[in-house]
Scaffold this motif. Structure first.
Motif, PDB file in Angstrom:
ATOM      1  N   ARG A   1      81.372  32.919 104.119  1.00 24.20           N
ATOM      2  CA  ARG A   1      80.798  32.383 102.884  1.00 24.20           C
ATOM      3  C   ARG A   1      80.267  33.455 101.940  1.00 24.20           C
ATOM      4  NH1 ARG A   1      83.426  28.994 104.457  1.00 24.20           N
ATOM      5  NH2 ARG A   1      83.026  26.755 104.723  1.00 24.20           N
ATOM      6  N   ASP A   2      79.978  34.647 102.433  1.00 28.62           N
ATOM      7  CA  ASP A   2      79.438  35.708 101.572  1.00 28.62           C
ATOM      8  C   ASP A   2      80.558  36.649 101.144  1.00 28.62           C
ATOM      9  OD1 ASP A   2      76.229  35.689 101.701  1.00 28.62           O
ATOM     10  OD2 ASP A   2      77.030  35.000 103.625  1.00 28.62           O
ATOM     11  N   PHE A   3      80.766  36.743  99.827  1.00 25.77           N
ATOM     12  CA  PHE A   3      81.815  37.606  99.278  1.00 25.77           C
ATOM     13  C   PHE A   3      81.227  38.512  98.196  1.00 25.77           C
ATOM     14  CE2 PHE A   3      84.135  34.092 101.119  1.00 25.77           C
ATOM     15  CZ  PHE A   3      85.245  34.699 101.699  1.00 25.77           C
ATOM     16  N   GLY A   4      81.720  39.756  98.155  1.00 25.32           N
ATOM     17  CA  GLY A   4      81.205  40.739  97.214  1.00 25.32           C
ATOM     18  C   GLY A   4      82.240  41.173  96.193  1.00 25.32           C
ATOM     19  N   GLU A   5      81.825  41.233  94.939  1.00 24.46           N
ATOM     20  CA  GLU A   5      82.702  41.656  93.848  1.00 24.46           C
ATOM     21  C   GLU A   5      82.050  42.774  93.043  1.00 24.46           C
ATOM     22  OE1 GLU A   5      85.805  40.612  92.892  1.00 24.46           O
ATOM     23  OE2 GLU A   5      86.009  39.264  94.601  1.00 24.46           O
ATOM     24  N   ASN A   6      82.896  43.652  92.485  1.00 26.15           N
ATOM     25  CA  ASN A   6      82.427  44.813  91.731  1.00 26.15           C
ATOM     26  C   ASN A   6      82.504  44.651  90.215  1.00 26.15           C
ATOM     27  OD1 ASN A   6      82.897  45.972  94.442  1.00 26.15           O
ATOM     28  ND2 ASN A   6      82.543  47.926  93.424  1.00 26.15           N
ATOM     29  N   TYR A   7      83.314  43.696  89.754  1.00 28.88           N
ATOM     30  CA  TYR A   7      83.573  43.578  88.325  1.00 28.88           C
ATOM     31  C   TYR A   7      83.193  42.184  87.839  1.00 28.88           C
ATOM     32  CZ  TYR A   7      86.307  47.629  89.667  1.00 28.88           C
ATOM     33  OH  TYR A   7      86.694  48.832  90.207  1.00 28.88           O
TER      34      TYR A   7
ATOM     35  N   GLN B   1      83.935  40.323  85.133  1.00 25.09           N
ATOM     36  CA  GLN B   1      84.973  39.397  84.670  1.00 25.09           C
ATOM     37  C   GLN B   1      85.741  38.794  85.845  1.00 25.09           C
ATOM     38  OE1 GLN B   1      87.606  41.085  81.732  1.00 25.09           O
ATOM     39  NE2 GLN B   1      88.788  39.207  81.508  1.00 25.09           N
ATOM     40  N   GLU B   2      86.041  39.627  86.826  1.00 24.03           N
ATOM     41  CA  GLU B   2      86.759  39.148  88.005  1.00 24.03           C
ATOM     42  C   GLU B   2      85.905  38.174  88.803  1.00 24.03           C
ATOM     43  OE1 GLU B   2      89.113  40.997  91.905  1.00 24.03           O
ATOM     44  OE2 GLU B   2      88.100  42.348  90.503  1.00 24.03           O
ATOM     45  N   LEU B   3      84.632  38.463  88.938  1.00 27.21           N
ATOM     46  CA  LEU B   3      83.729  37.581  89.664  1.00 27.21           C
ATOM     47  C   LEU B   3      83.636  36.218  88.990  1.00 27.21           C
ATOM     48  CD1 LEU B   3      81.583  36.773  91.693  1.00 27.21           C
ATOM     49  CD2 LEU B   3      79.934  38.181  90.459  1.00 27.21           C
ATOM     50  N   VAL B   4      83.471  36.205  87.682  1.00 28.97           N
ATOM     51  CA  VAL B   4      83.356  34.944  86.945  1.00 28.97           C
ATOM     52  C   VAL B   4      84.622  34.104  87.119  1.00 28.97           C
ATOM     53  CG1 VAL B   4      83.172  33.938  84.635  1.00 28.97           C
ATOM     54  CG2 VAL B   4      81.688  35.852  85.285  1.00 28.97           C
ATOM     55  N   GLN B   5      85.772  34.762  87.048  1.00 26.43           N
ATOM     56  CA  GLN B   5      87.034  34.048  87.200  1.00 26.43           C
ATOM     57  C   GLN B   5      87.166  33.426  88.591  1.00 26.43           C
ATOM     58  OE1 GLN B   5      89.390  33.438  84.914  1.00 26.43           O
ATOM     59  NE2 GLN B   5      90.638  32.316  86.400  1.00 26.43           N
ATOM     60  N   LYS B   6      86.867  34.226  89.618  1.00 29.94           N
ATOM     61  CA  LYS B   6      87.000  33.730  90.997  1.00 29.94           C
ATOM     62  C   LYS B   6      85.990  32.621  91.289  1.00 29.94           C
ATOM     63  CE  LYS B   6      89.013  37.918  92.979  1.00 29.94           C
ATOM     64  NZ  LYS B   6      88.772  39.146  93.766  1.00 29.94           N
ATOM     65  N   GLN B   7      84.792  32.772  90.759  1.00 29.49           N
ATOM     66  CA  GLN B   7      83.769  31.754  90.998  1.00 29.49           C
ATOM     67  C   GLN B   7      84.208  30.399  90.451  1.00 29.49           C
ATOM     68  OE1 GLN B   7      81.525  30.163  88.659  1.00 29.49           O
ATOM     69  NE2 GLN B   7      80.275  29.159  90.242  1.00 29.49           N
ATOM     70  N   SER B   8      84.940  30.411  89.353  1.00 32.37           N
ATOM     71  CA  SER B   8      85.394  29.157  88.744  1.00 32.37           C
ATOM     72  C   SER B   8      86.546  28.522  89.521  1.00 32.37           C
ATOM     73  CB  SER B   8      85.822  29.402  87.288  1.00 32.37           C
ATOM     74  OG  SER B   8      87.021  30.170  87.233  1.00 32.37           O
ATOM     75  N   GLU B   9      87.262  29.327  90.314  1.00 30.98           N
ATOM     76  CA  GLU B   9      88.455  28.844  91.009  1.00 30.98           C
ATOM     77  C   GLU B   9      88.195  28.428  92.456  1.00 30.98           C
ATOM     78  OE1 GLU B   9      91.247  32.041  90.891  1.00 30.98           O
ATOM     79  OE2 GLU B   9      91.533  31.940  88.720  1.00 30.98           O
ATOM     80  N   LEU B  10      87.120  28.939  93.038  1.00 29.46           N
ATOM     81  CA  LEU B  10      86.921  28.814  94.488  1.00 29.46           C
ATOM     82  C   LEU B  10      85.751  27.875  94.815  1.00 29.46           C
ATOM     83  CD1 LEU B  10      87.705  32.536  95.180  1.00 29.46           C
ATOM     84  CD2 LEU B  10      88.873  30.628  96.308  1.00 29.46           C
TER      85      LEU B  10
ATOM     86  N   ASP C   1      80.327  26.442  97.436  1.00 27.59           N
ATOM     87  CA  ASP C   1      79.339  26.906  98.410  1.00 27.59           C
ATOM     88  C   ASP C   1      79.515  28.376  98.798  1.00 27.59           C
ATOM     89  OD1 ASP C   1      81.707  26.349  99.786  1.00 27.59           O
ATOM     90  OD2 ASP C   1      80.670  25.784 101.630  1.00 27.59           O
ATOM     91  N   ILE C   2      80.430  29.090  98.136  1.00 23.52           N
ATOM     92  CA  ILE C   2      80.526  30.538  98.353  1.00 23.52           C
ATOM     93  C   ILE C   2      79.291  31.209  97.780  1.00 23.52           C
ATOM     94  CG2 ILE C   2      81.742  32.635  97.610  1.00 23.52           C
ATOM     95  CD1 ILE C   2      84.354  31.162  97.951  1.00 23.52           C
ATOM     96  N   GLN C   3      78.752  32.169  98.518  1.00 19.05           N
ATOM     97  CA  GLN C   3      77.609  32.960  98.060  1.00 19.05           C
ATOM     98  C   GLN C   3      78.156  34.286  97.526  1.00 19.05           C
ATOM     99  OE1 GLN C   3      73.973  31.296 100.777  1.00 19.05           O
ATOM    100  NE2 GLN C   3      75.101  33.003 101.639  1.00 19.05           N
ATOM    101  N   TRP C   4      78.100  34.423  96.211  1.00 12.68           N
ATOM    102  CA  TRP C   4      78.693  35.595  95.558  1.00 12.68           C
ATOM    103  C   TRP C   4      77.680  36.723  95.431  1.00 12.68           C
ATOM    104  CZ3 TRP C   4      83.738  35.780  95.159  1.00 12.68           C
ATOM    105  CH2 TRP C   4      84.473  34.583  95.064  1.00 12.68           C
ATOM    106  N   HIS C   5      78.071  37.894  95.891  1.00  6.46           N
ATOM    107  CA  HIS C   5      77.257  39.102  95.795  1.00  6.46           C
ATOM    108  C   HIS C   5      77.875  40.017  94.748  1.00  6.46           C
ATOM    109  CE1 HIS C   5      75.178  38.583  99.861  1.00  6.46           C
ATOM    110  NE2 HIS C   5      76.084  37.621  99.841  1.00  6.46           N
TER     111      HIS C   5
ATOM    112  N   PRO D   1      74.027  32.537  86.033  1.00  4.45           N
ATOM    113  CA  PRO D   1      73.947  31.123  86.430  1.00  4.45           C
ATOM    114  C   PRO D   1      74.243  30.860  87.900  1.00  4.45           C
ATOM    115  CG  PRO D   1      75.162  31.357  84.363  1.00  4.45           C
ATOM    116  CD  PRO D   1      75.006  32.737  84.931  1.00  4.45           C
ATOM    117  N   PHE D   2      74.937  31.782  88.576  1.00  3.12           N
ATOM    118  CA  PHE D   2      75.397  31.441  89.928  1.00  3.12           C
ATOM    119  C   PHE D   2      75.272  32.555  90.962  1.00  3.12           C
ATOM    120  CE2 PHE D   2      79.068  33.243  87.729  1.00  3.12           C
ATOM    121  CZ  PHE D   2      79.560  34.138  88.671  1.00  3.12           C
ATOM    122  N   VAL D   3      75.072  33.792  90.579  1.00  5.74           N
ATOM    123  CA  VAL D   3      75.129  34.892  91.553  1.00  5.74           C
ATOM    124  C   VAL D   3      74.081  34.693  92.655  1.00  5.74           C
ATOM    125  CG1 VAL D   3      73.536  36.452  90.321  1.00  5.74           C
ATOM    126  CG2 VAL D   3      75.359  37.412  91.777  1.00  5.74           C
TER     127      VAL D   3
END
Length: 224
Positions: free
Chosen positions: A42-48, A50-59, A62-66, A81-83
Motif C-alpha cells: 500500500r505504500d508507494f514512493g514517487e519523485n516527480y 506530475q507523475e504522482l498526481v497522474q498515478k494517484q488519479s488512476e490507482l 487506499d494507496i498511501q503515496w509518499h 490534497p492527498f499525499v
C-alpha cells in the motif's frame, strides 16, 4: 515486470523487524504498481509531482503515496490534497508552504525532515547546525504550524561500496533522530519515523535503526 519473489522475501524480512516498505515506483507504469498492490503493498514512493498526481488519479484510493524527491515550493499545492508523507522537507520555507497548503485542504500533512549525511554535495537536506536552528524556530512557531506534523527524519547515505562509511552515516542519522525524539518540543509520540536505506543499502540501514526503507530497483528492476 515486478519481481514478486523479491517482494515476498523483502516483506518477510521487514515484517520481522517492524520496518515499513515504501515501494519506489517512479518512472514505472501504473500496471506495475497495480501488481504490487494486488500482493498487498500500500505504500508507494514517487519523485516527480506530475507523475504522482497522474498515478494517484488512476490507482486505488487506499494507496498511501509518499513524495520522496526534491519538492519545489510552487508544486506543493498539487499533492497537498492527498499525499500521505513528504520525505524531503529540507528548509523552513518548504515546511511553511506545506503548512499553508494543508490549511487550504483542511488536513494535517505528515512530513520528514531531510538530513544531509552523505559526502556528496549533491544531496539536499539540513545539516546538524541547520537542525539546531530549526529546533529553535519550531519551538517558537509550532502553534502556527498546525497543519503539518513532523514525523521524523529521512536521509540518504553516500553512494559508495564502503560499507563502513555507509553504516557510519546511517548511525549518525540515528543518533540525531534519538536526540530530537527526546527533546521537549519534538518529543511527542508521533515523532517516530526514521526513513533511510534503499535497494543497495537497506539492510545496513535497518541494522542502524531505520524503521522505513525506500526500495525500487529490487522490486521493479533497473530504470532506463
Amino acid at each position: 515486470m515486478v519481481n514478486k519473489i523479491a517482494y515476498q522475501e523483502i516483506i518477510s524480512e521487514l515484517k520481522s523487524k517492524s520496518t515499513t516498505l515504501v515501494a519506489v515506483s517512479k518512472i514505472k507504469p501504473a500496471s506495475d504498481i497495480r501488481e504490487l498492490y494486488d500482493l498487498g503493498q500500500r505504500d508507494f514512493g514517487e519523485n516527480y509531482v506530475q507523475e504522482l498526481v497522474q498515478k494517484q488519479s488512476e490507482l486505488p484510493a487506499d494507496i498511501q503515496w509518499h513524495f520522496i524527491g526534491h519538492l519545489q515550493r510552487n508544486k506543493v499545492k498539487y499533492i497537498a490534497p492527498f499525499v500521505h508523507l513528504i520525505h524531503g522537507i529540507d528548509s523552513i520555507k518548504l515546511l511553511e508552504e506545506v503548512n499553508k497548503e494543508g490549511k487550504k485542504n483542511n488536513r494535517v500533512i505528515d512530513c520528514l525532515l531531510q538530513v544531509h549525511i552523505a559526502q556528496e554535495e549533491t544531496k539536499f537536506g539540513f545539516d546538524e547546525t541547520d537542525l539546531s536552528h530549526f529546533s529553535d524556530y519550531f519551538e517558537i512557531e509550532k502553534a502556527n504550524l498546525s497543519h503539518v506534523r513532523v514525523r521524523g527524519l529521512m536521509g540518504m547515505a553516500s553512494f559508495s561500496e564502503d560499507t563502513e562509511l555507509v553504516r557510519a552515516e546511517f548511525g549518525q542519522l540515528k543518533q540525531i533522530f534519538e536526540i530530537m525524539k527526546g527533546s521537549a518540543f519534538l518529543g511527542q509520540s508521533t515523532f517516530d519515523t526514521l526513513s533511510m536505506g534503499m535497494s543497495g543499502d537497506y539492510q545496513l540501514a535497518i541494522d542502524e535503526g531505520a524503521n522505513m526503507v525506500r526500495i525500487g530497483s529490487l522490486l521493479f528492476g533497473r530504470r532506463a
